[in-house]
Scaffold this active site. Structure first.
Site, PDB file in Angstrom:
ATOM      1  N   HIS A 167       2.730 -29.482 -25.535  1.00 21.41           N
ATOM      2  CA  HIS A 167       2.547 -28.291 -24.412  1.00 21.41           C
ATOM      3  C   HIS A 167       3.865 -27.532 -24.590  1.00 21.41           C
ATOM      4  O   HIS A 167       3.463 -26.276 -24.225  1.00 21.41           O
ATOM      5  CB  HIS A 167       2.462 -29.146 -23.231  1.00 21.41           C
ATOM      6  CG  HIS A 167       1.419 -30.052 -22.892  1.00 21.41           C
ATOM      7  ND1 HIS A 167       1.485 -31.260 -22.436  1.00 21.41           N
ATOM      8  CD2 HIS A 167      -0.028 -29.756 -22.923  1.00 21.41           C
ATOM      9  CE1 HIS A 167       0.162 -31.712 -22.300  1.00 21.41           C
ATOM     10  NE2 HIS A 167      -0.841 -30.875 -22.493  1.00 21.41           N
TER      11      HIS A 167
ATOM     12  N   LYS B   9     -10.698 -36.041 -15.171  1.00 18.43           N
ATOM     13  CA  LYS B   9      -9.565 -36.763 -15.646  1.00 18.43           C
ATOM     14  C   LYS B   9      -8.802 -37.339 -14.292  1.00 18.43           C
ATOM     15  O   LYS B   9      -8.767 -36.762 -13.310  1.00 18.43           O
ATOM     16  CB  LYS B   9      -8.481 -36.215 -16.069  1.00 18.43           C
ATOM     17  CG  LYS B   9      -8.668 -35.646 -17.704  1.00 18.43           C
ATOM     18  CD  LYS B   9      -7.356 -34.961 -18.499  1.00 18.43           C
ATOM     19  CE  LYS B   9      -7.819 -34.355 -19.740  1.00 18.43           C
ATOM     20  NZ  LYS B   9      -6.910 -33.265 -20.360  1.00 18.43           N
TER      21      LYS B   9
ATOM     22  N   ARG C  96      -5.861 -28.097 -30.773  1.00 23.37           N
ATOM     23  CA  ARG C  96      -5.462 -29.172 -31.573  1.00 23.37           C
ATOM     24  C   ARG C  96      -6.369 -29.346 -32.665  1.00 23.37           C
ATOM     25  O   ARG C  96      -6.017 -29.647 -33.957  1.00 23.37           O
ATOM     26  CB  ARG C  96      -5.112 -30.338 -30.896  1.00 23.37           C
ATOM     27  CG  ARG C  96      -3.834 -30.199 -30.110  1.00 23.37           C
ATOM     28  CD  ARG C  96      -3.688 -31.271 -29.209  1.00 23.37           C
ATOM     29  NE  ARG C  96      -4.754 -31.939 -28.774  1.00 23.37           N
ATOM     30  CZ  ARG C  96      -4.877 -32.660 -27.761  1.00 23.37           C
ATOM     31  NH1 ARG C  96      -3.958 -33.294 -27.166  1.00 23.37           N
ATOM     32  NH2 ARG C  96      -5.943 -33.041 -26.876  1.00 23.37           N
TER      33      ARG C  96
ATOM     34  N   SER D 209      -1.394 -36.110 -24.097  1.00 24.34           N
ATOM     35  CA  SER D 209      -0.831 -36.950 -22.951  1.00 24.34           C
ATOM     36  C   SER D 209      -1.402 -38.206 -22.972  1.00 24.34           C
ATOM     37  O   SER D 209      -0.662 -39.328 -22.516  1.00 24.34           O
ATOM     38  CB  SER D 209      -1.305 -36.291 -21.783  1.00 24.34           C
ATOM     39  OG  SER D 209      -0.634 -34.786 -21.595  1.00 24.34           O
TER      40      SER D 209
HETATM   41  O1  PNS Z   1      -4.831 -30.124 -19.818  1.00 24.72           O
HETATM   42  P1  PNS Z   1      -6.263 -30.171 -19.466  1.00 24.72           P
HETATM   43  O2  PNS Z   1      -6.912 -31.165 -18.825  1.00 24.72           O
HETATM   44  O3  PNS Z   1      -7.183 -29.838 -20.667  1.00 24.72           O
HETATM   45  O4  PNS Z   1      -6.439 -28.693 -18.705  1.00 24.72           O
HETATM   46  C1  PNS Z   1      -7.885 -28.431 -18.181  1.00 24.72           C
HETATM   47  C2  PNS Z   1      -7.594 -27.513 -17.002  1.00 24.72           C
HETATM   48  C3  PNS Z   1      -6.702 -28.083 -15.936  1.00 24.72           C
HETATM   49  C4  PNS Z   1      -6.940 -26.240 -17.286  1.00 24.72           C
HETATM   50  C5  PNS Z   1      -9.106 -27.226 -16.741  1.00 24.72           C
HETATM   51  O5  PNS Z   1      -9.838 -28.410 -16.064  1.00 24.72           O
HETATM   52  C6  PNS Z   1      -9.265 -26.248 -15.374  1.00 24.72           C
HETATM   53  O6  PNS Z   1      -9.352 -25.084 -15.300  1.00 24.72           O
HETATM   54  N1  PNS Z   1      -9.173 -26.761 -14.311  1.00 24.72           N
HETATM   55  C7  PNS Z   1      -9.345 -26.108 -12.870  1.00 24.72           C
HETATM   56  C8  PNS Z   1     -10.918 -25.938 -12.266  1.00 24.72           C
HETATM   57  C9  PNS Z   1     -11.704 -24.899 -13.105  1.00 24.72           C
HETATM   58  O7  PNS Z   1     -11.481 -23.929 -13.117  1.00 24.72           O
HETATM   59  N2  PNS Z   1     -12.659 -25.519 -13.895  1.00 24.72           N
HETATM   60  C10 PNS Z   1     -13.610 -24.991 -14.581  1.00 24.72           C
HETATM   61  C11 PNS Z   1     -13.241 -24.633 -15.928  1.00 24.72           C
HETATM   62  S1  PNS Z   1     -14.536 -24.009 -16.908  1.00 24.72           S
END
Ligand code: PNS
Length: 164
Positions: free
Chosen positions: A17, A41, A90, A128
């Site tokens: 990250h 998650k 990744r 993570s």
């Molecule tokens: O580290 P991650 O879990 O891959 O990050 C994912 C994250 C937090 C960027 C994504 O779940 C997100 O954007 N969450 C906010 C809510 C949202 O906008 N969801 C729709 C995404 S299409």
């Protein structure tokens, strides 16, 4: 003024990250690292703890802003008048999911751009969830997470069971 957002769950932040964050910081005028909710998650660390861990992980980049947002990334994007979102990709399977998210975000906000950055190859498979798994056995996570936060992660996650 190019504002980029680097969003993620960061539960906990990894060296991968931080490598992506450093690369992104070089490409824009303002980088905002945003801890956002991921409904798929369940997290171990609280939002405040994750924000603090990201901040501690970048002592050399005090100009990078670290914050959280309880809502859609597309709304946060509008709120800070962002030019792009940066995501680390990744693997091929990662990329598929990332592309789905990028398309959904563009449907929510036509100005939404997603930029994919590759981290250093040796960091590219650190996740993570791997960190949480290794730390839960009290394993050595020093090569996976920033030095500034490794003790706090181990203290929280180590159950006392050592690998035999
Ligand atoms: O580290 P991650 O879990 O891959 O990050 C994912 C994250 C937090 C960027 C994504 O779940 C997100 O954007 N969450 C906010 C809510 C949202 O906008 N969801 C729709 C995404 S299409």
């Amino acid at each position: 003024m190019r504002t980029y957002i680097y969003p993620g769950t960061f539960d906990p932040p990894t060296n991968g990250h931080m490598d992506v964050a450093r690369r992104a910081a070089r490409l824009c005028d303002r980088l905002i690292i945003a801890v956002l909710p991921n409904r798929n998650k369940k997290t171990v660390f609280s939002v405040d703890e994750r924000v603090e861990m990201v901040r501690k992980s970048l002592p050399d980049l005090p100009e990078v802003e670290v914050t959280c947002f309880q809502g859609l990334l597309a709304d946060f994007y509008r709120q800070v008048d962002a030019s792009a979102v940066v995501r680390g990709s990744r693997s091929e399977s990662d990329f598929r999911l990332e592309a789905e998210m990028a398309v959904a975000n563009r449907l929510l906000n036509t100005r939404f751009e997603t930029i994919f950055l590759l981290s250093r190859i040796e960091l590219s498979f650190t996740s993570s969830s791997i960190v949480r798994e290794v730390a839960s056995y009290g394993g050595d996570i020093s090569g996976m997470v920033p030095a500034e936060i490794s003790t706090e992660i181990l203290e929280r996650l180590s159950t006392g069971d050592k690998q035999s």
